[in-house]
Design a protein around this motif. Structure first.
Motif, mmCIF file in Angstrom:
data_model
loop_
_atom_site.group_PDB
_atom_site.id
_atom_site.type_symbol
_atom_site.label_atom_id
_atom_site.label_comp_id
_atom_site.label_asym_id
_atom_site.label_seq_id
_atom_site.Cartn_x
_atom_site.Cartn_y
_atom_site.Cartn_z
ATOM 1 N N VAL A 1 78.595 -52.128 30.767
ATOM 2 C CA VAL A 1 79.971 -51.658 30.589
ATOM 3 C C VAL A 1 80.344 -50.667 31.673
ATOM 4 O O VAL A 1 81.496 -50.626 32.118
ATOM 5 C CB VAL A 1 80.170 -51.050 29.187
ATOM 6 C CG1 VAL A 1 79.916 -52.090 28.105
ATOM 7 C CG2 VAL A 1 79.267 -49.838 28.966
ATOM 8 N N ALA A 2 79.367 -49.856 32.140
ATOM 9 C CA ALA A 2 79.667 -48.924 33.235
ATOM 10 C C ALA A 2 79.992 -49.686 34.517
ATOM 11 O O ALA A 2 80.926 -49.333 35.240
ATOM 12 C CB ALA A 2 78.478 -47.987 33.456
ATOM 13 N N ALA A 3 79.227 -50.747 34.824
ATOM 14 C CA ALA A 3 79.486 -51.539 36.031
ATOM 15 C C ALA A 3 80.835 -52.228 35.939
ATOM 16 O O ALA A 3 81.609 -52.247 36.905
ATOM 17 C CB ALA A 3 78.363 -52.572 36.222
ATOM 18 N N VAL A 4 81.172 -52.807 34.770
ATOM 19 C CA VAL A 4 82.468 -53.485 34.609
ATOM 20 C C VAL A 4 83.602 -52.486 34.735
ATOM 21 O O VAL A 4 84.606 -52.731 35.406
ATOM 22 C CB VAL A 4 82.515 -54.219 33.253
ATOM 23 C CG1 VAL A 4 83.921 -54.729 32.985
ATOM 24 C CG2 VAL A 4 81.529 -55.362 33.224
ATOM 25 N N GLY A 5 83.445 -51.329 34.094
ATOM 26 C CA GLY A 5 84.509 -50.321 34.184
ATOM 27 C C GLY A 5 84.740 -49.865 35.603
ATOM 28 O O GLY A 5 85.877 -49.680 36.025
ATOM 29 N N ARG A 6 83.628 -49.659 36.355
ATOM 30 C CA ARG A 6 83.763 -49.171 37.728
ATOM 31 C C ARG A 6 84.370 -50.222 38.654
ATOM 32 O O ARG A 6 85.276 -49.934 39.427
ATOM 33 C CB ARG A 6 82.377 -48.760 38.249
ATOM 34 C CG ARG A 6 82.392 -48.199 39.660
ATOM 35 C CD ARG A 6 80.993 -47.786 40.088
ATOM 36 N NE ARG A 6 80.103 -48.926 40.230
ATOM 37 C CZ ARG A 6 79.144 -49.217 39.365
ATOM 38 N NH1 ARG A 6 78.928 -48.444 38.296
ATOM 39 N NH2 ARG A 6 78.351 -50.274 39.535
ATOM 40 N N ILE A 7 83.895 -51.467 38.567
ATOM 41 C CA ILE A 7 84.303 -52.493 39.538
ATOM 42 C C ILE A 7 85.682 -53.064 39.197
ATOM 43 O O ILE A 7 86.499 -53.313 40.077
ATOM 44 C CB ILE A 7 83.227 -53.592 39.609
ATOM 45 C CG1 ILE A 7 81.950 -53.005 40.216
ATOM 46 C CG2 ILE A 7 83.710 -54.784 40.427
ATOM 47 C CD1 ILE A 7 80.798 -53.962 40.279
ATOM 48 N N LEU A 8 85.969 -53.259 37.902
ATOM 49 C CA LEU A 8 87.285 -53.794 37.528
ATOM 50 C C LEU A 8 88.321 -52.689 37.374
ATOM 51 O O LEU A 8 89.484 -52.971 37.145
ATOM 52 C CB LEU A 8 87.186 -54.589 36.228
ATOM 53 C CG LEU A 8 86.328 -55.864 36.270
ATOM 54 C CD1 LEU A 8 86.474 -56.624 34.971
ATOM 55 C CD2 LEU A 8 86.691 -56.751 37.456
ATOM 56 N N ALA A 9 87.904 -51.414 37.479
ATOM 57 C CA ALA A 9 88.828 -50.278 37.379
ATOM 58 C C ALA A 9 89.583 -50.328 36.061
ATOM 59 O O ALA A 9 90.801 -50.222 36.012
ATOM 60 C CB ALA A 9 89.796 -50.254 38.571
ATOM 61 N N VAL A 10 88.859 -50.496 34.949
ATOM 62 C CA VAL A 10 89.445 -50.489 33.624
ATOM 63 C C VAL A 10 88.973 -49.248 32.878
ATOM 64 O O VAL A 10 87.919 -48.700 33.145
ATOM 65 C CB VAL A 10 89.089 -51.763 32.831
ATOM 66 C CG1 VAL A 10 89.708 -52.995 33.474
ATOM 67 C CG2 VAL A 10 87.584 -51.944 32.727
ATOM 68 N N GLU A 11 89.790 -48.814 31.899
ATOM 69 C CA GLU A 11 89.453 -47.620 31.141
ATOM 70 C C GLU A 11 88.542 -47.922 29.959
ATOM 71 O O GLU A 11 87.853 -47.040 29.461
ATOM 72 C CB GLU A 11 90.736 -46.938 30.637
ATOM 73 C CG GLU A 11 91.635 -46.384 31.748
ATOM 74 C CD GLU A 11 92.538 -47.448 32.340
ATOM 75 O OE1 GLU A 11 92.444 -48.610 31.916
ATOM 76 O OE2 GLU A 11 93.351 -47.108 33.241
ATOM 77 N N TYR A 12 88.557 -49.181 29.489
ATOM 78 C CA TYR A 12 87.766 -49.525 28.319
ATOM 79 C C TYR A 12 86.963 -50.798 28.578
ATOM 80 O O TYR A 12 87.467 -51.754 29.166
ATOM 81 C CB TYR A 12 88.663 -49.726 27.092
ATOM 82 C CG TYR A 12 89.378 -48.481 26.683
ATOM 83 C CD1 TYR A 12 90.704 -48.257 27.061
ATOM 84 C CD2 TYR A 12 88.740 -47.498 25.930
ATOM 85 C CE1 TYR A 12 91.371 -47.107 26.692
ATOM 86 C CE2 TYR A 12 89.402 -46.347 25.560
ATOM 87 C CZ TYR A 12 90.713 -46.160 25.945
ATOM 88 O OH TYR A 12 91.366 -45.025 25.597
ATOM 89 N N CYS A 13 85.733 -50.779 28.116
ATOM 90 C CA CYS A 13 84.884 -51.973 28.190
ATOM 91 C C CYS A 13 83.874 -51.865 27.047
ATOM 92 O O CYS A 13 83.285 -50.811 26.839
ATOM 93 C CB CYS A 13 84.179 -52.074 29.546
ATOM 94 S SG CYS A 13 83.078 -53.496 29.644
ATOM 95 N N GLU A 14 83.704 -52.950 26.275
ATOM 96 C CA GLU A 14 82.814 -52.901 25.128
ATOM 97 C C GLU A 14 81.963 -54.153 25.067
ATOM 98 O O GLU A 14 82.376 -55.233 25.481
ATOM 99 C CB GLU A 14 83.593 -52.787 23.803
ATOM 100 C CG GLU A 14 84.564 -51.632 23.733
ATOM 101 C CD GLU A 14 85.930 -52.000 24.284
ATOM 102 O OE1 GLU A 14 86.287 -53.180 24.245
ATOM 103 O OE2 GLU A 14 86.602 -51.094 24.803
ATOM 104 N N VAL A 15 80.743 -53.969 24.531
ATOM 105 C CA VAL A 15 79.883 -55.084 24.128
ATOM 106 C C VAL A 15 79.935 -55.136 22.604
ATOM 107 O O VAL A 15 79.571 -54.165 21.934
ATOM 108 C CB VAL A 15 78.437 -54.879 24.615
ATOM 109 C CG1 VAL A 15 77.540 -55.966 24.029
ATOM 110 C CG2 VAL A 15 78.378 -54.926 26.134
ATOM 111 N N LEU A 16 80.419 -56.271 22.052
ATOM 112 C CA LEU A 16 80.576 -56.453 20.618
ATOM 113 C C LEU A 16 79.604 -57.530 20.154
ATOM 114 O O LEU A 16 79.627 -58.651 20.666
ATOM 115 C CB LEU A 16 82.021 -56.855 20.283
ATOM 116 C CG LEU A 16 83.105 -55.864 20.744
ATOM 117 C CD1 LEU A 16 84.471 -56.490 20.618
ATOM 118 C CD2 LEU A 16 83.046 -54.593 19.922
ATOM 119 N N GLU A 17 78.750 -57.191 19.180
ATOM 120 C CA GLU A 17 77.779 -58.154 18.658
ATOM 121 C C GLU A 17 78.347 -58.836 17.420
ATOM 122 O O GLU A 17 78.877 -58.185 16.512
ATOM 123 C CB GLU A 17 76.467 -57.453 18.295
ATOM 124 C CG GLU A 17 75.433 -58.433 17.737
ATOM 125 C CD GLU A 17 74.165 -57.738 17.282
ATOM 126 O OE1 GLU A 17 74.124 -56.508 17.391
ATOM 127 O OE2 GLU A 17 73.249 -58.442 16.818
#
Length: 888
Positions: free
Chosen positions: A42-58
């Motif tokens: 989620v940290a990599a996705v947030g940094r590269i896509l420049a988004v404020e929220y990213c979650e892994v949902l099981e």
């Protein structure tokens, strides 16, 4: 050129995405736990896509809900909680049903599903989600969302899907490894029980073939237990079903080998509840149907008595030994006790057979997964390798291609062979192992050597295969950044040229205003000089006229400095700047260039200082006014410039911490802009002007400068309604620095020090000699640089200070200063200049000079500069004398 920049940005974005995926894949192959891997993802996705929220949902199938396992800062309270009901029609639930990427461009326009309340609560506007898809089941959903309206591109969706695939592989790998560990432990226990089972061969045979075990077991069981049909079943708790593993005796419809039937309503369900054997002899079919409806097929086949003994493995009921008899009341307590004993003996064989089958299946799955991972490493668009004891033990084809070497030559080669030199290799090795020791891994920029001798810029990311045992080796990924570095250097060079060209274009626009101001200044100087001459000739006091000449000279000096500061390539340092005088000065220059058809109105009411660069702020005013002027060039109109204290309506993150703001507004009554143009006006090189009439960089420069000043720029326009640009600068709240003193103050005098003054302008030589002599200095002055050097050489210790001009025909001031300091280190040298691209204040001090004095200078400025240059030198000499004196 813009297309090249966009391509470069795209290549950089893709390279960063690929590096992030490769790094996650590398960590997935290591021993990083799933929670840490989810957090990394989620940290990599947030940094590269420049988004404020990213979650892994099981996905929790038994509860039909999604549980948050990781998220970017802001959702910590929800991690570990089942927050989303799949049945609510949320974006995550919709993604699970679609089994593909789902993009939500605008939450208010979404009709496919009902956005979850959490999305509304966090102000989310746009989002994209993909399924974390496993081979047997979906693990969950990877979601990225933003509080800004945006469209997610195909490469960004592919990147998010690649991250989800890495997570799915990691989850399955952990599950397989855990299952394999459990299977191995169970197999060892089953082997022990199999040995015990061999000792009681009358009950169970010693063969490993489970079918032979079943047959031998059934034959032996028939000697000690009464039954017409004997069955071994397996109970599947996860699916709430019962599977028939073996039976001997009459066939029964719906109870065939390997058939499964629901657990509910069976005697096996009661067995699980009581964990004890079950005897049941129904009095009638109606009673059986009421209590255990799933046993009805056995009743219809003629069976009237039933006995079940649990098959227990590791204190868990895995199935049942089922005896069925056509005789009513066939089983009593004794038969139950014997059946439980037999079941206890056969449980190990059944469990062993089941685990052996699962182990074989798991091993095949793991082999397939390992093969897939090897294929992924081979096909990865980045270099991946393993180094152990400074030896490259594994490297994929990408590394060989980058180095221009055959892939077969790399394994077994020294790791240092890859680098541009031994020193570079030692540096990387030292930093790499330090980073592993301190942080567990990291990344470093380095250079590799190609076979043809050329260098390649490479970014290495590395982590140990086993953090507890470095001896197993270090895995690294390598990203080729050679083209990226070259493209970035070229982009910066071209951008600098364009910015400078845009500055000079703006100066050209204001040339009329500059000429107008200079002519006014010269007119004042000439006029008051004549009045002073006539006054002196007539015996009157010329002082008032001389003061007016000085005032006009000050204006001329300030105007020249402003033009030079604006046109030079180097940027000035940020400092407290009063904004209103700066805006007034820019408008004064602009006013003379405007045609009569354009009326300029100014309302400068706001007051305050901002932390910034006066040159850049001046450029913002000039660019916005020039843009407005050009918009009204054909039809004419009104240009309004105002300054007031006002806070932006919706402050972004970069200005949210600021308190008060000054709003600079530039409004024109021109033709305005439609939304399509309005959305692109700040794009570099975008222009609606005819070829040759603009660089397309003016508003982009404005946007960049304002952002650098932690401000905000807003624009409003509509076709036929003109355009309004609002620029917000944060007001500097600190107390104003004390004034350095006004013009005409008392000048510090000398103490008879001996000065050498060198300047190629005779008038300045005479002026300086007169001023410095009047300040109680002994002055030797010359207009020849070489003559001045000879004077100094004749008596190097006879001068307390040397003052030299920078630009002289025989020898430049910096070169002369080097010669003087070579002859006498520590000599105070003051360099004067009216303009120099080569020398700055900092550059003069690095040279060893005492300071840099800008022309034209006043008497008190010259006196203060001389004292500053002399006093530190005298103080240092005093300290040196006291230190060298003997201590008593």
């Amino acid at each position: 050129m813009a297309e090249n920049d966009r391509s470069g940005d795209l290549l950089l974005s893709r390279a960063l995405q690929q590096e992030a995926v490769a790094r996650l894949g590398q960590k997935a192959l290591g021993r990083m736990g799933l929670p840490e891997l989810f957090a990394e993802a989620v940290a990599a996705v947030g940094r590269i896509l420049a988004v404020e929220y990213c979650e892994v949902l099981e996905f929790l199938p038994d509860r039909n809900r999604l549980c948050m396992r990781a998220g970017l800062p802001g959702v910590e309270a929800w991690i570990g909680k089942p927050v989303i009901d799949v049945g609510e029609g949320s974006q995550a639930g919709y993604t699970l049903r679609c089994r593909g990427p789902v993009v939500m461009p605008d939450i208010d326009a979404e009709r496919r599903f009902t956005p979850h309340a959490l999305m509304r609560a966090h102000g989310i506007v746009s989002g994209v989600s993909v399924v974390i898809e496993g081979r047997r089941r979906p693990f969950g959903v990877l979601n990225a969302s933003s509080v800004r309206r945006r469209d997610f591109s195909e490469p960004e969706i592919h990147f998010l899907t690649a991250v989800a695939n890495v997570l799915a592989s990691a989850v399955e790998r952990r599950e397989i490894e855990e299952a394999l560990r459990r299977s191995r432990r169970a197999a060892r226990g089953a082997a022990c029980r199999q040995a015990a089972l061999a000792k009681i061969g009358r009950i169970v045979g010693s063969t490993l073939a489970i079918e032979d075990v079943y047959e031998g077991f059934a034959r032996q069981a028939a000697h000690i237990l009464p039954f017409d049909r004997i069955t071994l079943t397996r109970i599947h708790r996860d699916t709430a079903t019962v599977e028939i593993l073996f039976f001997a005796g009459p066939s029964v419809p719906d109870r065939r080998l390997r058939q499964t039937y629901p657990l509910a309503g069976t005697l096996s369900e009661r067995l699980l509840a009581t964990r004890r054997g079950v005897r049941y002899c129904p009095s009638s079919g109606a009673e059986l149907s009421r209590r255990y409806p799933s046993v009805r097929p056995m009743w219809d086949a003629g069976f009237r008595s039933f006995l079940l003994a649990p098959l227990v493995h590791r204190d868990e009921i895995i199935g049942a030994l089922v005896l069925s008899s056509r005789t009513p009341q066939a089983y009593g307590p004794g038969e139950l006790q014997t059946a439980e004993h037999v079941a206890l003996q056969v449980s190990g064989a059944v469990a062993n057979a089941l685990l052996h089958a699962e182990l074989q299946k798991t091993a095949r799955t793991l082999e397939e997964r390992e093969g897939s991972l090897q294929t992924l490493l081979s096909a990865a668009p980045v270099g991946i390798g393993v180094v152990r004891d400074r030896i490259l033990v594994q490297a994929n084809a990408w590394i060989a291609d980058l180095l221009g070497l055959p892939a077969s030559e790399l394994p077994g080669s020294p790791f240092g062979r890859l680098f541009a030199g031994d020193e570079e290799y030692e540096r990387v090795a030292r930093d790499m192992y330090w980073s592993i020791r301190e942080r567990g891994g990291g990344a470093i920029e380095t250079r590799w050597r190609h076979r043809d001798g050329s260098a390649r810029d490479v970014r290495l990311s590395f982590t140990p295969l086993d953090p507890a045992d470095w001896g197993r080796g270090v895995m690294f990924t390598a990203l080729d950044r050679t083209a990226e570095r070259r493209a970035e250097a070229e982009r910066l060079r071209l951008e600098g040229q364009l910015r400078q060209a845009q500055k000079m274009e703006a100066i050209g626009t204001l040339a009329g205003g500059i000429a107008h101001d200079f002519n006014n200044i010269l007119a004042a100087i000439l006029g008051f000089s004549e009045l002073a001459r006539f006054a002196a000739a007539g015996g009157e006091d010329p002082t008032p006229h001389l003061l007016e000449i000085l005032k006009a000279s000050y204006r001329a000096r300030d105007l020249v400095r402003q033009i030079l500061a604006f046109s030079r390539r180097t940027e000035s340092a940020f400092a407290p700047v009063p904004l209103r005088p700066l805006v007034k000065e820019a408008l004064k220059l602009l006013r003379a260039t405007l045609p009569a058809t354009i009326r300029l109105r100014e309302r400068l009411e706001g007051d305050g200082r901002v932390l910034g660069d006066p040159t850049q702020i001046h450029q913002v005013v000039m660019n916005l006014c020039t843009n407005a002027y050009q918009a009204m060039e054909e039809e004419g109109g009104e240009l309004e410039v105002s300054l007031a204290e006002q806070r932006p309506a919706a402050a972004p993150e970069e200005v949210s911490g600021a308190g008060r703001f000054l709003r600079l507004r530039v409004r024109d009554s021109g033709p305005g802009m439609d939304p399509a143009i309005l959305n692109r006006i700040f794009d570099p090189y975008f222009t609606t002007k005819e070829p040759g009439k603009g660089t397309g960089l003016g508003l982009a420069v404005v946007h960049g400068i304002v952002k650098q000043h932690r401000g905000r720029v807003e624009v409003a326009s509509r076709p036929g309604g003109g355009a309004t640009f609002d620029v917000y600068f944060p007001i500097l709240e600190e107390q104003e620095a004390p004034s350095a003193g006004g013009r005409g103050g008392p000048a510090p005098a000398g103490n008879g020090e001996r000065l050498l003054f060198i300047d190629d302008e005779p008038a300045l030589v005479a002026l300086a000699e007169a001023v410095l002599t009047g300040l109680n200095y002994r002055v030797i002055a010359t207009a020849d640089a070489r003559a001045g050097l000879e004077l100094f050489c004749s008596d190097p210790h006879g001068f307390d200070l040397v003052i030299t001009d920078m630009t002289m025909p025989q020898m430049t001031g910096d070169r002369l200063a080097r010669e003087l300091l070579r002859l006498r280190p520590g000599l105070p040298v003051l360099i004067c200049t009216g303009y120099s691209e080569r020398l700055t204040e900092e550059g003069a001090r690095r040279l060893g000079a005492a300071g840099l004095l800008w022309k034209p200078y006043l008497r008190e400025e010259l006196a203060a500069a001389v004292r500053r240059a002399l006093d530190p030198a005298q103080e240092a000499a005093g300290h040196l004398d006291s230190r060298s004196a003997p201590r008593l």
